[in-house]
Design an enzyme around this catalytic site. Structure first.
Site, PDB file in Angstrom:
ATOM      1  N   ASP A 101      52.810  77.631  38.506  1.00 54.69           N
ATOM      2  CA  ASP A 101      52.541  77.370  39.819  1.00 54.69           C
ATOM      3  C   ASP A 101      52.450  78.574  40.699  1.00 54.69           C
ATOM      4  OD1 ASP A 101      53.965  76.302  42.293  1.00 54.69           O
ATOM      5  OD2 ASP A 101      54.389  74.566  41.244  1.00 54.69           O
ATOM      6  N   ASP A 157      60.086  68.005  34.770  1.00 50.73           N
ATOM      7  CA  ASP A 157      61.132  67.264  35.266  1.00 50.73           C
ATOM      8  C   ASP A 157      61.326  67.303  36.602  1.00 50.73           C
ATOM      9  OD1 ASP A 157      62.417  69.684  35.500  1.00 50.73           O
ATOM     10  OD2 ASP A 157      64.234  68.589  35.541  1.00 50.73           O
TER      11      ASP A 157
END
Length: 177
Positions: A101, A157
């Protein structure tokens, strides 16, 4: 769980095909070496399990657990929760990550393993989200590039849910907003 998803990005079959391709690429490069595969917990556990079954060479397997902390969801502060048990001195290291990310966590790991004397360090990420990158780095091996959305499934998640979703999907905004 699929009802909480806005869009399926990659199906289980597409994931399996890409993991097999990554395994073949790594086997071609590391067939005559004995690397340490380092799983970044917890998100990369499923990817690592599938990936190592595609490798046709001897490996050591270990894991590391890190956390970003601070007032925002993307922090420059990374702390080590659990370090490797394996001595990586003069060993090739393959970091297996679920998603890149901002790149802050991966940058931390690259420096950490270099300081521990790794012979070489490469990164293998299932997903790459380049639109969020804060540091100048790229993974050596990437499964798929993904948009700047909240991604779940296949180990990723939200609030400890969706890791067991077999596909990779975009989570609906109303779930996390």
């Amino acid at each position: 769980m699929y009802q909480d998803c806005e869009q399926i990005l990659f199906t289980p079959d597409e994931i399996a095909t890409r993991v097999a391709e990554l395994g073949a690429e790594l086997t071609k490069t590391y067939h005559d070496q004995y690397p340490v595969i380092v799983t970044v917990m917890t998100g990369a556990a499923i990817f690592t399990a599938d990936l190592i079954r595609q490798l046709n060479f001897p490996i050591s397997l270990d894991y590391i657990d890190i956390a970003s902390y601070g007032s925002s969801s993307t922090s420059h502060n990374v702390r080590l929760l659990r370090d490797l048990a394996t001595d990586i001195t003069d060993r090739p290291v393959i970091i297996v990550e679920d998603i890149i990310d901002t790149g802050n966590s991966l940058q931390f790991l690259l420096q950490h393993f270099a300081n521990r004397g790794a012979k070489s360090i490469v990164t293998c990420a299932m997903l790459d989200k380049p639109g969020r990158r804060e540091v100048d780095l790229e993974a050596d091996y990437v499964g798929f590039k993904v948009p700047d959305e909240f991604i779940v499934g296949y180990g990723l998640d939200y609030n400890h849910q969706y890791r067991n979703l077999p596909a990779i999907a975009i989570l609906k905004h109303e779930i996390y907003d």
